[in-house]
Design a protein around this motif. Structure first.
Motif, PDB file in Angstrom:
ATOM      1  N   HIS A 256       0.829  -1.214   0.000  1.00 21.86           N
ATOM      2  CA  HIS A 256       0.000   0.000   0.000  1.00 21.86           C
ATOM      3  C   HIS A 256       0.858   1.258   0.000  1.00 21.86           C
ATOM      4  O   HIS A 256       0.491   2.264  -0.602  1.00 21.86           O
ATOM      5  N   ALA A 277      -4.401 -10.840   4.536  1.00 23.66           N
ATOM      6  CA  ALA A 277      -5.202  -9.656   4.879  1.00 23.66           C
ATOM      7  C   ALA A 277      -4.347  -8.452   5.276  1.00 23.66           C
ATOM      8  O   ALA A 277      -4.689  -7.307   4.951  1.00 23.66           O
ATOM      9  N   LYS A 278      -3.228  -8.681   5.943  1.00 22.84           N
ATOM     10  CA  LYS A 278      -2.441  -7.534   6.398  1.00 22.84           C
ATOM     11  C   LYS A 278      -1.829  -6.764   5.229  1.00 22.84           C
ATOM     12  O   LYS A 278      -1.526  -5.574   5.344  1.00 22.84           O
ATOM     13  N   ASP A 280      -3.357  -7.256   1.849  1.00 17.61           N
ATOM     14  CA  ASP A 280      -4.448  -7.046   0.891  1.00 17.61           C
ATOM     15  C   ASP A 280      -5.337  -5.865   1.236  1.00 17.61           C
ATOM     16  O   ASP A 280      -5.662  -5.046   0.370  1.00 17.61           O
ATOM     17  N   VAL A 281      -5.794  -5.808   2.504  1.00 25.26           N
ATOM     18  CA  VAL A 281      -6.835  -4.838   2.851  1.00 25.26           C
ATOM     19  C   VAL A 281      -6.366  -3.396   2.683  1.00 25.26           C
ATOM     20  O   VAL A 281      -7.029  -2.611   1.988  1.00 25.26           O
ATOM     21  N   GLU A 285      -7.933  -1.175  -0.339  1.00 30.63           N
ATOM     22  CA  GLU A 285      -8.660   0.018   0.096  1.00 30.63           C
ATOM     23  C   GLU A 285      -8.273   1.221  -0.765  1.00 30.63           C
ATOM     24  O   GLU A 285      -9.119   2.053  -1.104  1.00 30.63           O
ATOM     25  N   ASP A 306     -14.236 -12.933   3.141  1.00 32.85           N
ATOM     26  CA  ASP A 306     -13.596 -12.310   4.303  1.00 32.85           C
ATOM     27  C   ASP A 306     -12.976 -10.972   3.924  1.00 32.85           C
ATOM     28  O   ASP A 306     -13.082  -9.984   4.672  1.00 32.85           O
ATOM     29  N   ARG A 307     -12.370 -10.929   2.752  1.00 32.42           N
ATOM     30  CA  ARG A 307     -11.746  -9.694   2.262  1.00 32.42           C
ATOM     31  C   ARG A 307     -12.795  -8.597   2.060  1.00 32.42           C
ATOM     32  O   ARG A 307     -12.600  -7.435   2.435  1.00 32.42           O
ATOM     33  N   ARG A 310     -13.876  -7.128   5.382  1.00 33.92           N
ATOM     34  CA  ARG A 310     -12.857  -6.228   5.924  1.00 33.92           C
ATOM     35  C   ARG A 310     -12.847  -4.899   5.175  1.00 33.92           C
ATOM     36  O   ARG A 310     -12.664  -3.832   5.780  1.00 33.92           O
ATOM     37  N   LEU A 311     -13.034  -4.955   3.859  1.00 32.84           N
ATOM     38  CA  LEU A 311     -13.032  -3.723   3.064  1.00 32.84           C
ATOM     39  C   LEU A 311     -14.274  -2.877   3.355  1.00 32.84           C
ATOM     40  O   LEU A 311     -14.206  -1.646   3.364  1.00 32.84           O
ATOM     41  N   GLU A 313     -15.720  -2.781   6.272  1.00 36.26           N
ATOM     42  CA  GLU A 313     -15.399  -2.180   7.558  1.00 36.26           C
ATOM     43  C   GLU A 313     -14.469  -0.986   7.388  1.00 36.26           C
ATOM     44  O   GLU A 313     -14.527  -0.028   8.169  1.00 36.26           O
ATOM     45  N   ALA A 314     -13.621  -1.045   6.341  1.00 34.08           N
ATOM     46  CA  ALA A 314     -12.695   0.059   6.076  1.00 34.08           C
ATOM     47  C   ALA A 314     -13.384   1.236   5.391  1.00 34.08           C
ATOM     48  O   ALA A 314     -12.751   2.274   5.173  1.00 34.08           O
TER      49      ALA A 314
END
Length: 387
Positions: A256, A277-278, A280-281, A285, A306-307, A310-311, A313-314
Motif C-alpha cells: 500500500h 489480509a495484512k 491485501d486490505v 482500500e 472475508d476480504r 474487511r473492506l 469495515e474500512a
C-alpha cells in the motif's frame, strides 16, 4: 508506422529507401486496427502486417509501386461474395490503407525518423499524416511531442498545421490512434482533410503484488502483452530480481505504501496475489479508489468473502467493491502458475477490450470489435479492391 519503430529506425539509420502501408480506417470485421503497418524496403524485405494475411500480397505490391512512382496512394480493401479468391478481406470487413513512399531523399523523412526514434525510446509523441484530401497533401507528416513541440508541415494553409497540432495533442493526451476530419465548410484550414494520428506513449503498467510463484509466470505473461511489469513485496528474501526474470523491476516495499507513491494512469492494471489480509486490505482500500483499468485479487471464495467484509469495515462502498475482480482470472480450469497467469491476463484483456470471456464458438458476437467507419476515399486513390 510507429508500431514498427524499432526496425524502421534501423532502416533509416542504414539509409534504406522504403514504403509504409498503414491502416487508416476500419469498417466491420477486420483483423488489425488503425495504425497497424507493413513496410517494404527497396530490396523487397518486408516487416509488419495490415490484415493478418488477407491482403498482405496486394499491399506488398502497392508498396513496391509507390517506391517506384514516389507517389502516396490510399487504397480500400473489402470483401466480394462474387469472387472469394480475389484480393480482399475474407472476414467481411473493409479497411483503408495509406501507402507512403519514404526514400532517403524524401522531404518528410527527417520528421518521420524523429517520430520513429521517439517511439522506439518509449517517449510520448504522435505522428500525424494526411490520409485523405487534396492529392498534393496525401502522406504529408507532422510530429507533435508531449511538451507541445512540433516538427514538419502538412503542406496546406498555416491554419491546417495549427488545427492538426491541436487535434493531435488531444489524441496523444489519451494515448489514442485514429482519424480526425478537419477543414471544409469555409474553415481557415482549407479543403476537407482526413488526418491519421498515431500516438506512441510509454507502455501501460502492470503491478503485481506478492512475490509468489504465480507472480513469476504473470510477470512473463504481462511482459509478452506489452506491459511494463513491476513486482512488489514487503519481504526482501522473496522479492529478488533473480526470482522474477520476466519483470522490468522488483521492489521491496509494503504494497500500500508503494501504491501511494506511484503516479498511475487509466491503463494501469493491478494484480494482488498476496492473499494475506495484512497486505491485501490496506492495498485494496486504495486500489479500488484509483482510476485504473483493472484490479484483481487472488484467493479462494472464502478468502474473497472475508476480504470484502474487511473492506466494508474500512469504508468502501458497494460501487467501489464491484470493481474488484476476485477470485482473479477467468474460469479456464487452470492449475499451474503458467495456466493461472493465462487466466488472469485473459480477464485483463477482456476487461480492457470489452470482451465477454465466452467461447466464440456459437456465441454470435463479433470477433473483431467495430472500429471507426472508413471515411470517404478522397485524393490519390488507385481503385477499390474487393475479394
Amino acid at each position: 508506422m510507429l508500431d514498427l519503430a524499432d526496425e524502421l529506425c534501423r532502416w533509416c539509420d542504414e539509409g534504406r529507401d522504403f514504403a509504409v502501408a498503414t491502416v487508416v480506417a476500419v469498417r466491420g470485421s477486420a483483423p488489425r486496427p488503425p495504425g497497424a503497418s507493413l513496410a517494404v524496403d527497396a530490396d523487397g524485405a518486408v516487416i509488419g502486417s495490415v490484415s493478418g494475411g488477407c491482403v498482405e500480397g496486394a499491399v506488398y505490391d502497392l508498396c513496391r509501386e509507390a517506391l517506384e512512382s514516389g507517389t502516396p496512394v490510399l487504397e480500400r480493401f473489402g470483401y466480394s461474395d462474387e469472387d472469394a479468391f480475389a484480393v480482399g478481406l475474407t472476414c467481411g470487413g473493409v479497411i483503408d490503407v495509406l501507402v507512403t513512399p519514404v526514400p532517403a531523399t524524401a522531404g518528410d523523412r527527417p520528421v518521420l525518423a524523429a517520430a520513429l526514434r521517439a517511439a522506439a525510446r518509449g517517449e510520448s509523441a504522435a505522428l500525424t499524416r494526411v490520409a485523405a484530401g487534396p492529392a498534393g497533401l496525401l502522406g504529408r507528416a507532422l510530429l507533435v511531442l508531449a511538451d507541445g513541440g512540433r516538427d514538419g508541415t502538412l503542406g496546406g494553409p498555416a491554419a491546417l498545421d495549427a488545427t492538426a497540432a491541436a487535434e493531435t495533442a488531444a489524441l496523444l493526451d489519451t494515448g489514442r490512434t485514429g482519424t480526425v476530419d478537419v477543414g471544409g465548410d469555409g474553415a481557415r484550414c482549407g479543403e476537407p482533410v482526413t488526418l491519421l494520428v498515431e500516438s506512441s506513449v510509454p507502455p501501460p503498467r502492470m503491478i503485481v503484488f506478492g512475490a509468489v510463484d504465480f507472480a513469476a509466470a504473470l510477470a512473463t505473461a504481462g511482459k509478452f502483452l506489452g506491459y511494463h511489469v513491476t513486482v512488489c513485496d514487503a519481504r526482501p528474501v522473496f522479492a529478488t530480481a533473480g526470482r522474477f526474470p520476466g519483470a522490468d523491476e522488483v521492489v521491496v516495499a509494503w504494497p500500500h505504501r508503494y501504491l501511494d507513491s506511484q503516479d498511475l494512469d487509466p491503463r494501469t492494471v493491478l494484480c494482488v496475489l498476496t492473499h494475506d489480509a495484512k497486505f491485501d486490505v490496506p492495498l485494496l482500500e486504495r486500489a479500488l479508489r484509483l482510476p485504473v483499468a483493472y484490479v484483481g485479487a487472488m484467493g479462494s471464495r472464502r478468502t474473497h468473502e472475508d476480504r470484502l467484509a474487511r473492506l466494508r469495515e474500512a469504508g468502501l462502498t458497494e460501487a467501489e467493491l464491484a470493481r474488484l475482480r476476485s477470485p482473479i482470472g477467468l474460469d479456464l480450469g487452470a492449475r499451474t502458475p503458467e495456466e493461472t497467469a493465462l487466466s488472469i491476463t485473459a480477464e485483463i484483456v477482456a476487461t480492457r477490450r470489452g470482451g465477454t470471456g465466452a467461447p466464440l464458438t456459437g456465441a454470435g458476437v463479433p470477433i473483431h470489435r467495430a472500429g471507426r467507419g472508413a471515411p470517404p476515399l478522397r485524393g490519390g486513390v488507385l481503385s477499390r479492391r474487393t475479394g
